[in-house]
Scaffold this motif. Structure first.
Motif, mmCIF file in Angstrom:
data_model
loop_
_atom_site.group_PDB
_atom_site.id
_atom_site.type_symbol
_atom_site.label_atom_id
_atom_site.label_comp_id
_atom_site.label_asym_id
_atom_site.label_seq_id
_atom_site.Cartn_x
_atom_site.Cartn_y
_atom_site.Cartn_z
ATOM 1 N N MET A 1 -10.504 -3.014 14.680
ATOM 2 C CA MET A 1 -9.435 -2.448 13.850
ATOM 3 C C MET A 1 -9.445 -3.009 12.436
ATOM 4 S SD MET A 1 -7.604 -0.036 15.094
ATOM 5 C CE MET A 1 -6.137 -0.133 14.079
ATOM 6 N N GLN A 2 -10.501 -3.687 12.035
ATOM 7 C CA GLN A 2 -10.573 -4.170 10.657
ATOM 8 C C GLN A 2 -10.695 -2.981 9.702
ATOM 9 O OE1 GLN A 2 -13.032 -8.167 11.944
ATOM 10 N NE2 GLN A 2 -13.769 -6.983 10.253
ATOM 11 N N PRO A 3 -10.088 -3.059 8.515
ATOM 12 C CA PRO A 3 -9.412 -4.211 7.924
ATOM 13 C C PRO A 3 -7.912 -4.288 8.237
ATOM 14 C CG PRO A 3 -9.541 -2.490 6.300
ATOM 15 C CD PRO A 3 -10.201 -1.939 7.548
ATOM 16 N N THR A 4 -7.384 -3.355 9.021
ATOM 17 C CA THR A 4 -5.949 -3.380 9.311
ATOM 18 C C THR A 4 -5.577 -4.619 10.105
ATOM 19 O OG1 THR A 4 -5.959 -0.959 9.355
ATOM 20 C CG2 THR A 4 -4.048 -2.065 10.304
ATOM 21 N N LEU A 5 -6.345 -4.915 11.152
ATOM 22 C CA LEU A 5 -6.111 -6.071 12.002
ATOM 23 C C LEU A 5 -7.422 -6.822 12.180
ATOM 24 C CD1 LEU A 5 -3.945 -4.317 14.749
ATOM 25 C CD2 LEU A 5 -3.107 -5.744 12.883
ATOM 26 N N TRP A 6 -7.364 -8.135 12.010
ATOM 27 C CA TRP A 6 -8.556 -8.965 12.122
ATOM 28 C C TRP A 6 -8.636 -9.570 13.505
ATOM 29 C CZ3 TRP A 6 -12.463 -9.212 8.718
ATOM 30 C CH2 TRP A 6 -12.238 -8.714 7.437
ATOM 31 N N GLY A 7 -9.822 -9.468 14.130
ATOM 32 C CA GLY A 7 -10.081 -10.137 15.389
ATOM 33 C C GLY A 7 -10.706 -11.504 15.148
ATOM 34 N N ASP A 8 -11.162 -12.150 16.206
ATOM 35 C CA ASP A 8 -11.853 -13.429 16.060
ATOM 36 C C ASP A 8 -13.095 -13.230 15.206
ATOM 37 O OD1 ASP A 8 -9.980 -14.504 17.747
ATOM 38 O OD2 ASP A 8 -11.217 -14.316 19.546
ATOM 39 N N HIS A 9 -13.285 -14.086 14.227
ATOM 40 C CA HIS A 9 -14.436 -13.950 13.349
ATOM 41 C C HIS A 9 -14.815 -15.306 12.764
ATOM 42 C CE1 HIS A 9 -10.889 -13.525 10.741
ATOM 43 N NE2 HIS A 9 -11.620 -14.097 9.807
ATOM 44 N N GLU A 10 -15.979 -15.360 12.186
ATOM 45 C CA GLU A 10 -16.493 -16.587 11.587
ATOM 46 C C GLU A 10 -16.351 -16.517 10.074
ATOM 47 O OE1 GLU A 10 -20.877 -17.874 11.130
ATOM 48 O OE2 GLU A 10 -20.232 -18.817 13.015
ATOM 49 N N GLU A 11 -15.801 -17.568 9.476
ATOM 50 C CA GLU A 11 -15.662 -17.640 8.030
ATOM 51 C C GLU A 11 -16.545 -18.756 7.485
ATOM 52 O OE1 GLU A 11 -11.644 -18.042 6.810
ATOM 53 O OE2 GLU A 11 -11.124 -15.960 7.276
ATOM 54 N N SER A 12 -17.091 -18.522 6.303
ATOM 55 C CA SER A 12 -17.948 -19.498 5.637
ATOM 56 C C SER A 12 -17.185 -20.146 4.493
ATOM 57 C CB SER A 12 -19.221 -18.825 5.108
ATOM 58 O OG SER A 12 -19.931 -18.201 6.156
ATOM 59 N N PHE A 13 -17.465 -21.421 4.252
ATOM 60 C CA PHE A 13 -16.828 -22.124 3.150
ATOM 61 C C PHE A 13 -17.770 -23.218 2.668
ATOM 62 C CE2 PHE A 13 -15.610 -24.055 7.086
ATOM 63 C CZ PHE A 13 -15.627 -25.413 6.855
ATOM 64 N N GLY A 14 -17.349 -23.904 1.614
ATOM 65 C CA GLY A 14 -18.211 -24.892 0.983
ATOM 66 C C GLY A 14 -18.808 -24.337 -0.295
ATOM 67 N N GLU A 15 -19.411 -25.199 -1.094
ATOM 68 C CA GLU A 15 -19.955 -24.768 -2.384
ATOM 69 C C GLU A 15 -21.023 -23.700 -2.211
ATOM 70 O OE1 GLU A 15 -21.296 -28.052 -4.631
ATOM 71 O OE2 GLU A 15 -19.320 -28.983 -4.830
ATOM 72 N N ARG A 16 -21.823 -23.819 -1.184
ATOM 73 C CA ARG A 16 -22.905 -22.853 -0.957
ATOM 74 C C ARG A 16 -22.667 -22.025 0.301
ATOM 75 N NH1 ARG A 16 -28.254 -26.638 -2.228
ATOM 76 N NH2 ARG A 16 -27.633 -27.269 -4.349
ATOM 77 N N GLN A 17 -21.443 -21.982 0.748
ATOM 78 C CA GLN A 17 -21.094 -21.231 1.958
ATOM 79 C C GLN A 17 -21.940 -21.687 3.155
ATOM 80 O OE1 GLN A 17 -18.522 -18.596 1.803
ATOM 81 N NE2 GLN A 17 -18.269 -19.871 0.003
ATOM 82 N N GLU A 18 -22.247 -22.991 3.175
ATOM 83 C CA GLU A 18 -23.113 -23.506 4.226
ATOM 84 C C GLU A 18 -22.346 -23.940 5.473
ATOM 85 O OE1 GLU A 18 -21.782 -27.074 1.857
ATOM 86 O OE2 GLU A 18 -22.312 -24.981 1.495
#
Length: 635
Positions: free
Chosen positions: A216-233
């Motif tokens: 149902m994205q983008p209306t509702l978000w399910g379990d997902h993986e997000e990246s972060f950090g200076e280089r998205q590592e």
């Protein structure tokens, strides 16, 4: 003849003593009714309630682990245990302060104690997201409730006035001070009330769910993986949205097209699915060029374009492009002959354009359904190559002077739409629509104008045969262009490539430039170009993340036939054929494993399970309550 008082009759003396005692009780007034906490005041009551909550939480955990499902659906709402940590105790607290009745008051304290104890457990043992926040909420509610424990009912007695005496049903007036049996009785009633309230609300009013997948994205978000950090590592898993579902309204309101509903999966009724309703029986239904068309069964030969309400459309726009002028992407994504512009951080600053010849910036790419957009963490979304003509262009514009106009041009076959917003109090704003096939044109006035030096958030929408202009969130124009399929069929004239904005006779600052696209529905699986008949009482549903949604288009029912003639039905995707055995989950969620020697048939062609039955509806999704940054109404 006078009577000596000493010789008065005994009955008269007793009546005088009783009258004196009654006058003493009247003089005492409400002080005689002051409640007394059996355990030594609100502080001890608070400690007892918290301890009781921890104990009940432990019992519920044990019940869940040994699968005693009598308790867990009532308190914990199945899989999403953290949902009731907020909902029920909060409702009980509000009801307690509103009614000021002892039974509900104790129920609120008990439920807050359970929520606090259970939330702490979930945080410590399972690292459940939001559990500690919920526990803190309940501790605060418990302290607030306990601190007002004496004052609320003392005030209630004072309102009754001197000599009013105990009121019928007043738990505080009926019990004796320091009566342990009365305290146990009252709290037993509180436990019963808490369970009954939870059961009634869950079964008939509101139920909470967690979204596990991204269909149902983008209306509702399910379990997902997000990246972060200076280089998205660095990566971390983020839990899906927690939502509330209204079950009560289904008894009084019909389901409307484009509403989000929760229902029992027809091929496994032990599971709940959530999708958007796009077809409602009885009608003929089809998908063409990314849009939904429907034809009533009782008349007409031309399919009608199904138009999403504006609030629904605004909730499902998919981010496609967001400008970041700090990276200098003006010429990378926009074709322009303008020379009088400069970049200042995230701002595009334009010199005043000529009054006769406008300055244009044309988007270089064609909008398709193969790009997730810069804002979405789910890179799986969209792998198709369909051209999308329903788009939304938005930006913030601050004119540098009065006079001139801001211009936007969008094209979605067969219409070319030009938006012109004048600058100045006497300026005129208008939208011109040209049919590229017939060369016919129409002009529509816009109830909005821009002012020099004042920033305005502008949005220009072209979708579902509809034109919309929004200025600072207010709808300045909503104009219908087309209703019937025969005016659109086969006329896809490379529409989405014509996206451009410009200015005539004015300059200024442009910020937050973005392009969003509409959901592009695809005719996969059971859908065909000739249309599909939806029977009465049935619904056709599709997820907003069209390319990665298992929905009415793709459900297939498999069949296993026993040698004695019995049949087992289930989801084709849940059937596994091994060397000597066949395993399948049936429509009730039970898994069966058979030896091939027990079956007469296990590979019969699957049938399409196209519809959701009205009886399988659970409710309408209406609110995202967690995580807090995504809290919103569901459209």
């Amino acid at each position: 003849m006078s009577v000596d008082p000493i010789q008065a009759e005994p009955g008269e003396r007793e009546r005088e003593r009783e009258a004196a005692a009654a006058r003493g009780r009247e003089t005492a007034g409400p002080a005689a009714l002051a409640p007394s906490s059996p355990a030594g005041g609100a502080g001890v009551e608070l400690a007892l309630m918290l301890a009781g909550g921890l104990l009940v939480g432990a019992v519920v955990l044990w019940a869940e682990r040994v699968k005693l499902t009598l308790l867990t659906p009532i308190l914990l709402q199945g899989r999403d245990r953290s949902g009731w940590l907020l909902l029920l105790p909060a409702l009980a607290t509000v009801l307690a302060f509103w009614k000021r009745w002892r039974g509900v008051f104790d129920a609120a304290m008990l439920m807050n104690g359970i929520g606090a104890g259970y939330g702490i457990y979930l945080h410590v043992s399972e690292q459940r997201e939001g559990a500690l926040w919920a526990a803190g909420f309940h501790v605060a509610s418990l302290v607030l409730t306990a601190s007002n424990f004496e004052a609320l009912h003392a005030a209630s007695a004072a309102v009754a006035g001197p000599g009013a005496g105990p009121r019928a049903g007043d738990r505080f007036a009926d019990r004796e001070p320091d009566s342990l049996s009365a305290w146990v009785r009252d709290n037993f009633e509180a436990i019963v009330i808490a369970f009954v309230m939870a059961l009634i609300i869950r079964c008939f009013c509101v139920e909470v769910f967690k979204i596990p997948t991204g269909s149902m994205q983008p209306t509702l978000w399910g379990d997902h993986e997000e990246s972060f950090g200076e280089r998205q590592e660095l990566h971390q898993m983020v839990n899906g949205d927690r939502i509330m579902v209204n079950k009560f309204l289904l008894a009084f309101q019909q389901v409307h097209r484009f509403e989000v509903i929760v229902f029992k999966y027809p091929l496994d009724t032990s599971r709940n699915f959530i999708k958007r309703v796009v077809g409602i029986g009885p009608e003929w239904f089809k998908v063409e060029d990314g849009d939904i068309y429907h034809l009533p069964v009782d008349g007409g030969k031309t399919y009608l374009l199904a138009k999403k309400p504006l609030d629904v459309q605004e909730s499902i726009w998919i981010p496609y492009y967001r400008a970041d002028f700090r990276k200098g992407d003006v010429t990378q994504y926009w074709e322009t002959s303008a020379r009088g512009y400069s970049l200042h951080g995230s701002t595009l600053r334009l010199q005043p354009a000529s009054a006769g010849s406008p300055t244009w910036f044309r988007y270089r790419n064609t909008v398709t359904d193969d790009r997730p957009g810069k804002e979405g963490p789910d890179e799986r979304a969209g792998r198709g190559d369909n051209k999308v003509g329903d788009v939304r262009l938005s930006f913030r514009f601050t004119p540098d002077k009065d006079g001139g106009a801001a211009l936007v041009e969008l094209q979605n076959s067969p219409f070319l739409v030009t938006f012109e917003l004048g600058v100045g109090r006497e300026a005129v704003s208008v939208v011109t629509v040209k049919n590229l096939l017939t060369n016919e044109s129409g002009r529509f006035p816009v109830e909005a104008r821009l002012l020099a030096g004042k920033a305005a958030d502008l949005a220009f929408l072209l979708y579902d045969g509809r034109v919309v202009v929004k200025v600072d969130g207010r709808v300045a124009l909503l104009q219908e262009l087309v209703l019937q399929e025969d005016l659109l069929r086969g006329q896809n004239i490379d529409g989405a490539k014509a996206i451009r904005f410009g200015f005539r006779g004015v300059g200024g600052d442009v910020d937050e430039l973005a392009i969003q696209r509409d959901v592009y529905y695809t005719a996969r699986g059971c859908l065909s170009q000739s249309g599909l008949l939806i029977p009465e009482g049935k619904y056709f549903v599709i997820g907003d993340n069209v390319q990665y949604s298992k929905d009415s288009r793709l459900w297939q029912r498999a069949e296993l036939t026993m040698r004695d003639g019995r049949k087992v039905y289930g989801d084709l995707d849940e059937r596994r054929i091994d060397l000597n055995t066949v395993t399948m989950k049936d429509v009730y969620g039970d898994v069966h494993t058979y030896e091939k020697s027990e079956l007469s048939s296990w590979s019969a062609p699957a049938e399409w399970q196209k519809f959701v039955d009205e009886e399988d509806l659970v409710g309408k999704a209406f609110f995202v309550w967690w995580p807090a940054p995504r809290m919103k109404l569901i459209r």
